[in-house]
Design a protein around this motif. Structure first.
Motif, mmCIF file in Angstrom:
data_model
loop_
_atom_site.group_PDB
_atom_site.id
_atom_site.type_symbol
_atom_site.label_atom_id
_atom_site.label_comp_id
_atom_site.label_asym_id
_atom_site.label_seq_id
_atom_site.Cartn_x
_atom_site.Cartn_y
_atom_site.Cartn_z
ATOM 1 N N LYS A 74 46.810 43.112 34.191
ATOM 2 C CA LYS A 74 47.254 42.442 35.415
ATOM 3 C C LYS A 74 46.205 42.578 36.509
ATOM 4 C CE LYS A 74 50.953 42.515 38.900
ATOM 5 N NZ LYS A 74 52.257 43.117 39.290
ATOM 6 N N SER A 75 45.653 43.767 36.657
ATOM 7 C CA SER A 75 44.628 43.983 37.674
ATOM 8 C C SER A 75 43.419 43.096 37.426
ATOM 9 C CB SER A 75 44.210 45.455 37.688
ATOM 10 O OG SER A 75 43.141 45.679 38.582
ATOM 11 N N TYR A 76 43.004 43.005 36.163
ATOM 12 C CA TYR A 76 41.815 42.214 35.838
ATOM 13 C C TYR A 76 42.065 40.714 35.993
ATOM 14 C CZ TYR A 76 38.241 39.901 33.064
ATOM 15 O OH TYR A 76 37.244 39.056 32.643
ATOM 16 N N THR A 78 44.370 39.081 37.668
ATOM 17 C CA THR A 78 44.762 38.623 39.005
ATOM 18 C C THR A 78 43.755 39.021 40.071
ATOM 19 O OG1 THR A 78 46.078 40.628 39.418
ATOM 20 C CG2 THR A 78 47.211 38.738 38.408
ATOM 21 N N GLY A 79 42.812 39.889 39.708
ATOM 22 C CA GLY A 79 41.819 40.341 40.678
ATOM 23 C C GLY A 79 42.413 41.170 41.796
ATOM 24 N N THR A 80 43.486 41.909 41.498
ATOM 25 C CA THR A 80 44.164 42.719 42.511
ATOM 26 C C THR A 80 43.963 44.204 42.245
ATOM 27 O OG1 THR A 80 46.217 42.612 41.221
ATOM 28 C CG2 THR A 80 45.908 40.968 42.963
ATOM 29 N N TRP A 81 44.151 44.985 43.283
ATOM 30 C CA TRP A 81 44.024 46.436 43.186
ATOM 31 C C TRP A 81 45.328 47.018 42.630
ATOM 32 C CZ3 TRP A 81 40.096 49.833 43.647
ATOM 33 C CH2 TRP A 81 40.400 51.186 43.817
ATOM 34 N N PRO A 82 45.259 47.811 41.566
ATOM 35 C CA PRO A 82 46.486 48.373 40.972
ATOM 36 C C PRO A 82 46.990 49.587 41.763
ATOM 37 C CG PRO A 82 44.574 49.090 39.729
ATOM 38 C CD PRO A 82 44.051 48.161 40.794
ATOM 39 N N THR A 257 46.722 53.483 48.078
ATOM 40 C CA THR A 257 48.174 53.430 47.882
ATOM 41 C C THR A 257 48.894 54.095 49.046
ATOM 42 O OG1 THR A 257 47.831 53.522 45.484
ATOM 43 C CG2 THR A 257 50.050 53.983 46.288
ATOM 44 N N HIS A 260 48.901 51.661 51.864
ATOM 45 C CA HIS A 260 49.759 50.489 51.653
ATOM 46 C C HIS A 260 50.888 50.873 50.687
ATOM 47 C CE1 HIS A 260 45.767 48.887 52.766
ATOM 48 N NE2 HIS A 260 46.463 47.979 53.438
ATOM 49 N N ASP A 262 54.506 51.320 48.767
ATOM 50 C CA ASP A 262 55.688 50.539 48.409
ATOM 51 C C ASP A 262 56.875 51.494 48.487
ATOM 52 O OD1 ASP A 262 57.845 49.355 46.921
ATOM 53 O OD2 ASP A 262 56.400 47.969 46.038
ATOM 54 N N TYR A 462 53.872 47.662 41.092
ATOM 55 C CA TYR A 462 52.725 46.880 40.616
ATOM 56 C C TYR A 462 52.899 46.578 39.132
ATOM 57 C CZ TYR A 462 48.012 45.226 39.861
ATOM 58 O OH TYR A 462 46.931 44.428 39.543
#
Length: 462
Positions: A74-76, A78-82, A257, A260, A262, A462
């Motif tokens: 998912k991180s790769y 979507t290009g998002t930080w896990p 984390t 930001h 959750d 995440y």
């Protein structure tokens, strides 16, 4: 690597892998027993290939393994930080920190190959186990080096985890240097192999790494406090600052984390509950703790369905299973007897007490765990019973010369057992059951092609 039907025994790729597996397993123990130190690197290369093939044949589609893989995928894609890592399914929370996701995701930036995270994991775990084996050969002189290397690399618990992508596998990578550092700081050995400053740095960074991988990181705290107490009493107190330095570096993937958070995913404190039922697990925990250093074949064989299929389709494995099952029981018995053997070896005495105290700590800790004492929940501690076991083997070999011959047979049978188990897993559980699905997810840059994250279902995390 192209896709093929893993269940087709006529497939040439399948037959090639099976043949290669058989050759490696057949030759490696013989080479390690007969060859000298000059050939050590060649032999270790053989063991690495064996472990890598075993890991590629291991479980991939079970929920825990798949979800860990999906975090990185998912991180790769979507290009998002896990921001969060492994799921804690009992409370629908996630362990804070990006380390787990990055360990799976970063290899894809090198090459979009489905097997690459497994390869990188095996490089890391093999390196860590090499450190453990090297350390044992320096501390225990009465056991042949070849036996130390083989057992560290190929006992069931160092193969079942550490070769396939799941969070306990990564825990072992960092727990080995942590406990070696602890042993170097405690008054166990008079001759030190690691300087105190480096030992504290290792302890700091590995603690904050494992903090992002598994809830069992809390077990590391008492060892750290005891080590610091000895340093405060007898050594240079300033070296403790290296622990802070290492810890801060390890926190680099956790700080985002914290910045930001959750509010729903990060409630890992809910997993701490008072659990009186653990009182009845006093013997179970001891046996499972010591079994990390033995041939515990029932656990790695899988559930009752797996065992039934193996027994009915791979008859040739039955003698090896029965033999290693008996050996596993005898090994646990030896490790228990080892607590009571009279010896002049002061290092062995101290390792005995360290393992006894570790068992007591483990037993006490489960009074505050929402989950019972499954072995994987304290896999972190494997290095301690593993090191202790070689003192017991040293004593046994000194008393009974035939013990070394038996151990040669044991490691050879262990190779054949894992060959059979690897073949079974390859056919029924490995990534090759549906590799095109993983390839498609990478090609389309959509992790959902492979599967859905638990966090997607929950609506947070995440």
């Amino acid at each position: 690597m192209c896709y093929f039907d893993a269940k087709s025994k006529k497939n040439p790729v399948y037959r090639f892998k099976q043949s290669l597996f058989f050759i490696l397993i057949s030759l490696t123990p013989t080479l390690l027993i007969t060859m000298g130190k000059k050939q050590l690197y060649l032999l270790l290369a053989g063991l690495f290939i064996f472990r890598l093939i075993y890991g590629l044949c291991a479980e991939f589609w079970f929920a825990d393994e798949l979800q860990i893989y999906l975090i990185g995928l998912k991180s790769y894609t979507t290009g998002t930080w896990p921001f969060y890592g492994p799921d804690v399914v009992y409370t629908h929370t996630q362990i804070p920190g990006a380390l787990q996701g990055l360990l799976v995701a970063l290899p894809f930036y090198l090459w979009k190959l489905p097997e690459l995270p497994t390869f990188i994991l095996n490089v890391l775990s093999f390196s860590s186990l090499c450190l453990l084996a090297w350390y044992i050969t320096k501390r225990v002189k009465g056991v042949p080096d070849w036996l130390v290397w083989i057992l560290c690399m190929t006992t069931p618990w160092t193969l079942y985890y550490s070769t396939r992508v799941v969070n306990p596998s990564y825990v072992l990578v960092f727990s080995i240097p942590f406990f070696i550092a602890v042993l170097e700081l405690l008054p166990v050995y008079t001759e030190k192999l690691i300087k105190p400053g480096l030992a504290y740095f290792i302890m700091g960074i590995t603690t904050t790494f494992i903090m992002q991988l598994h809830m069992s990181w809390v077990l590391m705290v008492p060892y750290t406090l005891v080590a610091m107490a000895f340093t405060m009493k007898t050594g240079n107190r300033k070296v403790i600052l290296f622990y802070i330095l290492g810890g801060l570096l390890g926190l680099a993937t956790l700080i985002p984390t914290w910045l930001h958070p959750d509010p729903m995913a990060g409630k890992v404190g809910e997993n701490i509950v008072f659990n009186w039922s653990n009182l009845g697990n006093i013997v179970t925990i001891l046996l499972r703790y010591l079994s990390f250093a033995t041939y515990e074949v029932p656990y790695v064989l899988g559930d009752s369905t797996d065992k039934d299929i193996i027994m009915h389709t791979q008859y040739w494995m039955i003698p090896f299973i029965v033999f290693l099952l008996i050996i596993g029981f005898l090994q646990v018995g030896l490790l228990i007897i080892g607590f009571f053997i009279r010896t002049e070896n002061e290092e062995w005495k101290k390792m005995r007490w360290l393992n006894i105290c570790s068992y007591a700590l483990l037993f006490f800790s489960f009074f505050f765990s929402i989950k019972g004492p499954s072995s994987h929940t304290f896999y972190l501690l494997l290095p301690l019973p593993m090191i202790y076991s070689f003192y017991c083997y040293e004593w046994l070999i000194s008393k009974k010369a035939v013990a070394l011959k038996v151990l040669k047979v044991v490691v050879c049978c262990g190779f054949f057992f894992h060959m059979g188990l690897g073949i079974y897993n390859f056919q029924h559980k490995s990534i090759y059951k549906d590799r095109p699905k993983v390839t498609e997810a990478l090609d389309k840059m959509d992790y959902r092609v492979l599967g859905e994250r638990r966090s997607d279902q929950l609506g947070y995390g995440y």
